[in-house]
Design a protein around this motif. Structure first.
Motif: not given
Length: 667
Positions: A356, A409, A411, A439, A452-454, A456
């Motif tokens: 990840q 969403w 966090d 994510r 999940p789509l992370f 950053r």
């Protein structure tokens, strides 16, 4: 990792003509010829004729490039670039990473290998059908391989099982016979090659009907010609599997193509090198936005020329295993299209939490899962990649995303639903202004959550280091900016941003070159709209145009041909010095989302929502008071959305008030 000297390679121009290609008249007296004629031409699916001109004199290339950029008959022109293979050979005593007694699986081709050629006489490759072996570089015969790189890749895909006595080991390709491989040899005897030859190989692969294309090589320079060729292959229902590279860096800070195209071209799959069951190899490139997945690529035994075998390590070796896995899927489901096969690959991965943040899809290839899972398990919705559009909204590309019913969403402190819309296989998501580190969870009404789509913070993905070789990575106005020099000559240079952040400086020797400037397309919150240069005589900032050799590409890239740097050099410096100001587009507060309006109108693309969004961008964002109001809206609107969601009557009241505002705006 080494960077080959260009030598006799990559000494030319790729030119896209609106009509018939023309010859070029020499502009430098020292040029080798008075005229330059196209060495080859190709009609592109993008609607232009691509022509390659070989021009060995560096100054002549730059001057021709600048002239072509200003020619109205030319859609675009760019330098040819160096291409490198992505492998290195470890010591022979390293332990084997392989599968003795492997069971080979049925595969569906043809599979195109654009590389150093294939030794088709190898005893372990005799069961393979080679309907096309083309030579794109003039040294060896089409069916020869001087370096072994292409032969090693072919063996990983489809070599018959064989045993090596010293050291004792067994190996085999993933695919069982029969299988067709298409070989396009564009790398020479020193593993050197040019971008122009690679592009020609891609078009040949399209003509020859390839289903999969293995690209175990990289170029460090963005090329529109290469991107258009890759897109043409994808339009022909081909999947392109690309090695991520072996520099041990993130592709967010140091791009490598064609792997980086996986971020915005759905048919490209980029592959990292998995060293063991938990970690990437230290040499492997990685990237949460530009590298799709990982596959074993460390100490793999395969075929090399002259009936021999050897151990190679690198993303070059990981890529053909993914290519093989896709061929296995296509053999099971020959009627599925390329997007479905790609989704099936991602849905069959074995999750790896240790990956990840290093790859988009934190998992590794699982041949057993993709060969035994049911169609229902494989062909379910999957996301491929994500990027920001020019409106500041997050676009998610994938397969069957029309089935997505909710996006949340998450966090460390929040878990909230987000408004989104769907159009043409893509989701458009309105992110709140605080959505930098966390994510997205996508789910449907009938199936489990997708992977999940992370996301950053873009600045956290950039190493604040000085320039390295031909590349420099800086932070400009809080955005990651990559600068690279492409001209075919090595020269010392470096860059930095002034302490007050008002401008940046490039210093070095022989700054006449083609300069590339790029933002992380999926990361940056702003677009790259232009470039200003400080004129040394007038002291004024001059915005460059196409006549100055500037080309703006897709809102996140610039290319500037500086054939003659002298008019722009600052006086009184030991090194040649340029002062620059990249021009970034207006920041869209809140990522472009209209949360309350989307809730009450039920669609982020509703006409009323678009009217309100235009009012924000065209009116409010251009005054201090307006920006304050927008900031307050995005500060409180997520909470208001959560409050209004259970109460349809309250929503109707808000909708009535917004209708009054929209009617007023229309007047």
């Amino acid at each position: 990792m080494w960077l080959w000297s260009l030598g006799g390679y990559a000494q030319g121009l790729l030119v896209a003509w609106q009509g018939e290609p023309d010859f070029l008249s020499a502009q430098v007296s020292s040029a080798d010829a008075a005229y330059f004629w196209p060495e080859w031409t190709r009609l592109s699916a993008a609607g232009y004729t691509l022509a390659f001109y070989r021009i060995e004199d560096r100054h002549e290339r730059l001057r021709q490039l600048q002239a072509l950029r200003a020619d109205t008959r030319v859609i675009f022109a760019e330098l040819d670039a160096a291409v490198e293979t992505q492998h290195f050979s470890p010591p022979a005593h390293f332990p084997l990473l392989g599968q003795p007694n492997a069971v080979q699986l049925p595969c569906l081709g043809p599979i195109a290998i654009i590389d150093s050629g294939i030794d088709t006489t190898h005893t372990a490759l005799q069961q393979i059908h080679f309907p096309a072996t083309r030579r794109l570089v003039a040294d060896l015969a089409p069916d020869q391989d001087a370096t072994g790189h292409g032969t090693h890749i072919a063996g990983l895909i489809a070599a018959r099982p064989f045993t090596r006595s010293t050291p004792s080991a067994s190996a085999a390709g993933v695919c069982a016979p029969p299988l067709a491989l298409l070989s396009y040899r564009f790398l020479g005897q020193q593993d050197q090659g040019s971008l122009a030859a690679a592009i020609e190989g891609i078009y040949f692969a399209i003509e020859d009907g390839a289903r999969l294309l293995n690209a175990s090589w990289i170029t460090r320079h963005y090329s529109r010609s290469l991107e258009d060729a890759i897109r043409a292959a994808v339009d022909a229902q081909m999947l392109v599997i690309a090695a991520a590279g072996n520099d041990g860096v993130s592709l967010e800070s140091q791009a490598a193509f064609p792997a980086a195209f996986s971020q915005n071209v759905s048919g490209v799959i980029s592959v990292a090198n998995l060293a063991n069951t938990t970690q990437l190899h230290p040499s492997s490139n990685w990237g949460a936005y530009y590298v799709d997945l990982a596959a074993p690529g460390t100490l793999l035994l395969s075929t090399v020329p002259s009936h021999r075998s050897d151990f190679y390590t690198g993303t070059s070796m990981a890529a053909p295993l993914v290519t093989s896995a896709l061929a296995v899927l296509w053999a099971r489901f020959p009627d599925q299209d390329a997007r479905a096969i790609k989704a099936a690959l991602f849905n069959s991965l074995t999750p790896m939490l240790s990956l990840q943040g290093q790859v988009r899809h934190a998992g590794r290839v699982n041949l057993q899962a993709l060969s035994e899972s049911s169609a229902e398990e494989l062909f379910r919705p999957a996301w491929f990649s994500s990027f920001w559009n020019h409106e500041g909204r997050l676009i998610i590309d994938g397969y069957q995303l029309g089935q997505i019913s909710q996006i949340r969403w998450q966090d460390t402190v929040r878990d909230m639903a987000l408004p989104f819309s769907y159009q043409q296989e893509r989701l458009s998501v309105d992110l709140p202004p605080f959505a930098h580190e966390g994510r997205l969870i996508l789910s449907t009404a009938t199936t489990d959550e997708l992977a999940p789509l992370f996301l950053r913070d873009p600045a956290s993905l950039v190493h604040h280091t000085p320039c390295d070789g031909q590349t420099c990575q800086l932070i400009w106005q809080e955005q990651p900016l990559r600068i690279e020099r492409q001209d075919g000559a090595t020269a010392l240079w470096w860059g930095n941003v002034a302490k007050d952040g008002r401008f940046m400086t490039l210093r070095g020797e022989r700054l006449s070159a083609e300069w590339h400037f790029s933002l992380g397309a999926s990361l940056a919150e702003r677009g790259l709209d232009g470039l200003e240069v400080l004129h040394p005589a007038s002291g004024a900032w001059v915005r460059l145009s196409r006549q100055d050799g500037l080309e703006v590409i897709g809102g996140s890239r610039l290319r500037w041909v500086l054939a003659d740097a002298s008019p722009w050099l600052q006086p009184g410096n030991t090194w040649q010095t340029l002062h620059l100001r990249p021009v970034l587009s207006q920041r869209l507060s809140g990522g472009g989302g209209c949360y309350i309006a989307t809730l009450v109108y039920g669609d982020a693309e509703a006409e009323q929502v678009q009217q309100l969004r235009a009012f924000r961008d065209q009116q409010l964002m251009h005054s201090a008071t307006g920006r304050w109001l927008v900031h307050q809206y995005y500060r409180w609107s997520p909470w208001l959305v959560e409050t209004l969601a259970p109460y349809p009557r309250l929503q109707s009241i808000v909708r009535f008030l917004l209708d009054l505002l929209v009617d007023w705006l229309r007047r």
